[in-house]
Design a protein around this motif. Sequence first.
Motif, PDB file in Angstrom:
ATOM      1  N   UNK A 197       3.069   2.647  22.860  1.00  0.00           N
ATOM      2  CA  UNK A 197       2.549   1.703  21.866  1.00  0.00           C
ATOM      3  C   UNK A 197       1.605   0.736  22.552  1.00  0.00           C
ATOM      4  N   UNK A 198       0.385   0.693  22.048  1.00  0.00           N
ATOM      5  CA  UNK A 198      -0.631  -0.109  22.728  1.00  0.00           C
ATOM      6  C   UNK A 198      -0.299  -1.590  22.629  1.00  0.00           C
ATOM      7  N   UNK A 199      -0.597  -2.293  23.681  1.00  0.00           N
ATOM      8  CA  UNK A 199      -0.313  -3.725  23.731  1.00  0.00           C
ATOM      9  C   UNK A 199      -1.573  -4.464  23.326  1.00  0.00           C
ATOM     10  N   UNK A 200      -1.434  -5.327  22.352  1.00  0.00           N
ATOM     11  CA  UNK A 200      -2.598  -6.044  21.834  1.00  0.00           C
ATOM     12  C   UNK A 200      -3.157  -7.021  22.845  1.00  0.00           C
ATOM     13  N   UNK A 212      11.680 -16.926  14.622  1.00  0.00           N
ATOM     14  CA  UNK A 212      10.535 -16.279  15.246  1.00  0.00           C
ATOM     15  C   UNK A 212      10.915 -15.748  16.618  1.00  0.00           C
ATOM     16  N   UNK A 236      13.236 -12.743  16.296  1.00  0.00           N
ATOM     17  CA  UNK A 236      12.507 -11.556  15.842  1.00  0.00           C
ATOM     18  C   UNK A 236      11.775 -10.897  16.996  1.00  0.00           C
ATOM     19  N   UNK A 280       8.270 -15.318   4.761  1.00  0.00           N
ATOM     20  CA  UNK A 280       7.223 -15.269   3.740  1.00  0.00           C
ATOM     21  C   UNK A 280       6.517 -13.923   3.716  1.00  0.00           C
ATOM     22  N   UNK A 281       6.926 -13.010   4.607  1.00  0.00           N
ATOM     23  CA  UNK A 281       6.245 -11.729   4.709  1.00  0.00           C
ATOM     24  C   UNK A 281       6.541 -10.820   3.523  1.00  0.00           C
ATOM     25  N   UNK A 299       0.840  -1.195   0.000  1.00  0.00           N
ATOM     26  CA  UNK A 299       0.000   0.000   0.000  1.00  0.00           C
ATOM     27  C   UNK A 299       0.879   1.251   0.000  1.00  0.00           C
ATOM     28  N   UNK A 300       1.929   1.219   0.853  1.00  0.00           N
ATOM     29  CA  UNK A 300       2.827   2.369   0.944  1.00  0.00           C
ATOM     30  C   UNK A 300       3.567   2.577  -0.373  1.00  0.00           C
ATOM     31  N   UNK A 333      11.722  -1.910  21.066  1.00  0.00           N
ATOM     32  CA  UNK A 333      10.643  -1.244  21.798  1.00  0.00           C
ATOM     33  C   UNK A 333      11.190  -0.624  23.077  1.00  0.00           C
ATOM     34  N   UNK A 366      13.093 -22.026  11.775  1.00  0.00           N
ATOM     35  CA  UNK A 366      11.966 -21.085  11.731  1.00  0.00           C
ATOM     36  C   UNK A 366      11.554 -20.688  13.140  1.00  0.00           C
ATOM     37  N   UNK A 367      11.549 -21.667  14.067  1.00  0.00           N
ATOM     38  CA  UNK A 367      11.210 -21.341  15.454  1.00  0.00           C
ATOM     39  C   UNK A 367      12.268 -20.395  16.039  1.00  0.00           C
ATOM     40  N   UNK A 417      12.504  -7.252  18.379  1.00  0.00           N
ATOM     41  CA  UNK A 417      11.410  -6.284  18.415  1.00  0.00           C
ATOM     42  C   UNK A 417      11.261  -5.735  19.821  1.00  0.00           C
TER      43      UNK A 417
END
Lengths: 336, 333
Positions: free
Chosen positions: B329-332, B304, B307, B254-255, B192-193, B315, B300-301, B311
């Motif tokens: 930053x709101x925590x989901x 993840x 990452x 895959x992102x 989109x960007x 933060x 992969x684990x 992150x």
Amino acid sequence: MATPVVESRRRGRDRSNPNPTPRRRGWRPSTSAAALPLALLALAIVGGSFTSGFFSTDNIKSVLINASLTGIVAVAMTPLTLSGNMVALNLGSSAMLSGILFVTLLNHGVPPIVAVVAVALAMLAVGCVQALLVIRGLNPVVTTLAADSIIYGAVAELTNLRDVIPKHHTLAWLGSSLPLGVPIQVFIFAIVAVLVSLFTSKTVAGRQIILAGAGRETAELSGVSRPKVIIWAFGILSLGVAVAGVLNAAQLGIASSTDFPTLTFDVIAAVLVGGTSFQGGKGNPARSAGGAILIAVVTNIMLLHNLSTGWQDTGEGLLVLVMIVVLHVLSRRSER
Amino acid sequence: MRLSDLRDRYAVPLVVLVVEWLVFASISSNFSRESTVYAILNGFPLIGLVATGLAVTVIAGELDFSVASTAAVAGVIAVRVSSAGPLIAIVVPLICGMAYGFLQGYVIAKLEISSLVFSLAMMILLQGVAYVTTHNSTIVMSDLKVSDPLLVRWGIFSLGSVIAIGVLALVGAALAFTKYGREIYAVGGGRVEAISAGVPLQRPIRYAFCISGGTASLAGALTAIREGSASGTGFSTTLLLSASAAVLIGGIGLRGGRGTMLNVALGVAIVQGLSAGFAALYAQFYAIQLATGLMLFFVVILQTFMESLSARTRLRRRQSVRHPKRPVISVGT
């Protein structure tokens, strides 16, 4: 704490829809819903009128038997696809594992009913392990791809690529039984299709699966638990795979690690031809069943015309290509 | 480029590769450094090239499932035209593959259809074409001398691995330093960007698929010429599996929009190192498959986990800069 990461991951997954405007998804009667049955009907009439022997009872029976194993797994995978988790790539090896497990249990003197239940439970366990990894944030396609290699490698290692042969009795009583005059595979295919369709359309868990696939944020805001959705989807898929593996072993009277070489992509083709959207939220299990039957009809007509397996594969690929493009164009048009 | 970026990108596959090497070197009695490196490099003409194409489409935010079938058809073409000499037998399938890939990318971009779905259909279709054109059997080159240049070994290199590594480097440079390459990263990283910023959407997708069609065909042609034959079953789904395993283990998520061709090279070296190591232990092919699957899970684990770790530190670093107006930053949920 990892909300920003999750956000970008979501945006990334929906990348086939670059249109940034929000769009409504979900259950709507549309022209694309009618495309599959129409194509099926047209094919059957055209194929039947040009092909001698197509409408004979034996031929129709063989078409349905050919469609049923793929169809059972395709129907069982539809909730996973509907939930927005795309596809599983470990179908062939998992079905192969359940067939081998079934025959091995029988050889150890386990009663057939208990063996079937044990196979189902074992496959549920395998499915749940993968579901837990997907819940922890692993991509479903990657998870099932790795699981496929591991299951295949482990079974081949344990059996040394040898066939597993039933010792005490043949399995013909199960593999070629005819409840109500219908071959058992077709009978179970119909039952599975009806059950999974009822599950997705009538139960709370089924509706939540569709909601989760149609819009993940909305689903989460509405209190739909993502772990629950993923566990249900993998659970149903595992049961379907277990059923297909047991039926195949019963039909062939033998199980080996080379069974189901093409199942994974046949099932994906059936789901695609049925028109269930890989983005999730759109489609239903009955359409996947229809997709499996349609592919079997086309393959059968080509077989009756003496075309080689190469041509049959080419035909299947063309069919999938035409169907996905037609369904895609139709659904885009109905959105405008 | 900051050191932490380099660490985030290459640390996991590099450590895995080194550990793998040390493990095989210590447990295998007939482990030889030169022959292992040769075996690893020899995987590049097939798995390496297919993984290169796959990785470019993944970076563009798409997925080309048809690479293995493309390689199968290219192998058939290479054998059919091989009487005209090795150069023709490589160039003709390469051009066909690039044309096919360009066309596939054109249709995917034009229709805005999911490339996963479209290339799956093409995979089944091309597999059928490979069967039909070989009449379900193995076709052999009329002049087996054509294979000769590809069978020569120079130390750890062969002509095939030199070509493959050259192509890998070329694609990597094109992605990193040309406008068209940056566009591929842009539409993969934030579509989109990218569109808002004026990046054309269709061109990078066409080019990405053109590259994947070309590299897959080159892989099929090189392998067919080296073996002197091609068959419809030659590259079944196992090639697709090992190539995707290489891409993922190398650290291309895959992102989309992330990873470089160095990631691909590392991934291929890890996957191929596993095969070479197990082959030196006289293991069966299914043991290699089991090990590749476990390795894929493990890496992969690990990625993840890394990452979420990086992150989290990012933060924390951001929060430690006490700025009164900065929104938390709101925590989901």
